[in-house]
Structure formats: structure tokens, C-alpha cells
Scaffold this motif. Sequence first.
Motif, mmCIF file in Angstrom:
data_model
loop_
_atom_site.group_PDB
_atom_site.id
_atom_site.type_symbol
_atom_site.label_atom_id
_atom_site.label_comp_id
_atom_site.label_asym_id
_atom_site.label_seq_id
_atom_site.Cartn_x
_atom_site.Cartn_y
_atom_site.Cartn_z
ATOM 1 N N LYS A 22 0.845 -1.205 0.000
ATOM 2 C CA LYS A 22 0.000 0.000 0.000
ATOM 3 C C LYS A 22 0.876 1.249 0.000
ATOM 4 O O LYS A 22 0.625 2.193 -0.742
ATOM 5 C CB LYS A 22 -0.928 -0.004 1.223
ATOM 6 N N VAL A 25 2.988 1.328 -3.531
ATOM 7 C CA VAL A 25 2.271 1.521 -4.794
ATOM 8 C C VAL A 25 1.838 2.980 -4.982
ATOM 9 O O VAL A 25 1.436 3.370 -6.075
ATOM 10 C CB VAL A 25 1.072 0.546 -4.890
ATOM 11 N N ALA A 26 1.973 3.768 -3.941
ATOM 12 C CA ALA A 26 1.566 5.180 -4.026
ATOM 13 C C ALA A 26 2.418 5.919 -5.055
ATOM 14 O O ALA A 26 3.642 5.890 -5.002
ATOM 15 C CB ALA A 26 1.696 5.850 -2.665
ATOM 16 N N ASP A 29 2.504 3.332 -11.254
ATOM 17 C CA ASP A 29 1.559 2.411 -11.885
ATOM 18 C C ASP A 29 1.548 1.096 -11.113
ATOM 19 O O ASP A 29 2.618 0.563 -10.774
ATOM 20 C CB ASP A 29 1.971 2.177 -13.345
ATOM 21 N N SER A 30 0.369 0.567 -10.827
ATOM 22 C CA SER A 30 0.270 -0.660 -10.040
ATOM 23 C C SER A 30 0.933 -1.845 -10.743
ATOM 24 O O SER A 30 1.486 -2.733 -10.086
ATOM 25 C CB SER A 30 -1.188 -0.980 -9.709
ATOM 26 N N ALA A 33 4.570 -1.705 -10.052
ATOM 27 C CA ALA A 33 4.798 -2.174 -8.685
ATOM 28 C C ALA A 33 4.819 -3.702 -8.633
ATOM 29 O O ALA A 33 5.674 -4.294 -7.965
ATOM 30 C CB ALA A 33 3.732 -1.616 -7.753
ATOM 31 N N PHE A 84 -2.653 -5.350 -6.228
ATOM 32 C CA PHE A 84 -1.956 -4.066 -6.211
ATOM 33 C C PHE A 84 -2.860 -2.947 -6.736
ATOM 34 O O PHE A 84 -2.836 -1.834 -6.208
ATOM 35 C CB PHE A 84 -0.651 -4.141 -7.015
ATOM 36 N N ARG A 85 -3.653 -3.239 -7.740
ATOM 37 C CA ARG A 85 -4.578 -2.222 -8.244
ATOM 38 C C ARG A 85 -5.619 -1.892 -7.181
ATOM 39 O O ARG A 85 -5.958 -0.721 -6.963
ATOM 40 C CB ARG A 85 -5.243 -2.699 -9.539
ATOM 41 N N LEU A 87 -5.236 -2.165 -3.952
ATOM 42 C CA LEU A 87 -4.557 -1.386 -2.910
ATOM 43 C C LEU A 87 -4.352 0.062 -3.337
ATOM 44 O O LEU A 87 -4.426 0.977 -2.518
ATOM 45 C CB LEU A 87 -3.208 -2.007 -2.552
ATOM 46 N N GLN A 88 -4.103 0.247 -4.614
ATOM 47 C CA GLN A 88 -3.909 1.595 -5.113
ATOM 48 C C GLN A 88 -5.209 2.401 -5.037
ATOM 49 O O GLN A 88 -5.194 3.593 -4.761
ATOM 50 C CB GLN A 88 -3.401 1.548 -6.550
ATOM 51 N N LEU A 89 -6.312 1.738 -5.247
ATOM 52 C CA LEU A 89 -7.608 2.413 -5.296
ATOM 53 C C LEU A 89 -8.335 2.455 -3.953
ATOM 54 O O LEU A 89 -9.179 3.332 -3.739
ATOM 55 C CB LEU A 89 -8.520 1.728 -6.324
#
Length: 139
Positions: A22, A25-26, A29-30, A33, A84-85, A87-89
Amino acid sequence: MKWPVFAVLSAVFAALTAIFAKIGVAGIDSNVAVAIRTTVVVVFAWGLVSVQGTGASVADIPGRTWTFLVLSGIATGLSWLCYFRALQLGPASRVAPLDKLSVPIAIFLAVVLLGERPTAGVVIGGTLILAGAVIAVAV
């Protein structure tokens, strides 16, 4: 050590994975990552094989085993890309419980595809995990 110790350690490291991912990935691009994470895993795993001296056994792996390990790798890659996507969102505190739906899904698939017969404890535990994930996300 017996398998439950490794299973608990896996859960601890998976929890750390969610937190570290988390943060990591900030701002990127996920998929990048995931590529970085995967590279680290590959180097780490082959380094371990090298240190243990078990790499020579790779040549003896049967084709069926290769097939299922490759399918497992593809499933892992797809899981990581989605994770990962997510977590990014979304917040890790809500993404991680949904990710743990893999437990009741794995129990179901073990019964259907592998013919396993789960104990009452496994069924109850899987159901509680399902309920917990729904509550964690819905409330």
C-alpha cells in the motif's frame, strides 16, 4: 517446524505485504509495482534454491508438475496485479479482508476439484472468514 507454524508465518508476511505494498504503490503504476515485487520474489526464490543446492532437481520435474506450477504462477501473477490495483484504489484495511476470501474459495475448490472432505471446523472457519470479509467491507 510443523506446517501450522509456516501457515501462521505466511499470514504474518501476507499482512506485512499488504502494508508495504500500500505504501509502495503510491504514486506509481500498479503494474510496475507488481513487476518490481515479482522481480524481488524471483531473485529471492532462486537465491534460496542456490544456497540450498537444490537447483539440480529442476531437470527431474515431470511435465504435469511443470504445467500446474506454470498455471499456479499465472494465477499468482493475476492475483498480484488485481491486488496491487485494489490497494492503489482502496484502503488496505478493506482490501486485505476481501483478498482473504481466497480462503473460503480455496476450501470450496479443494472439495470440488481435489475431492477433499473438510472438517466441521474448516467449514465453520471458512464461513466466518466469508462473513468477516463481508462485514469489513460493508459496514
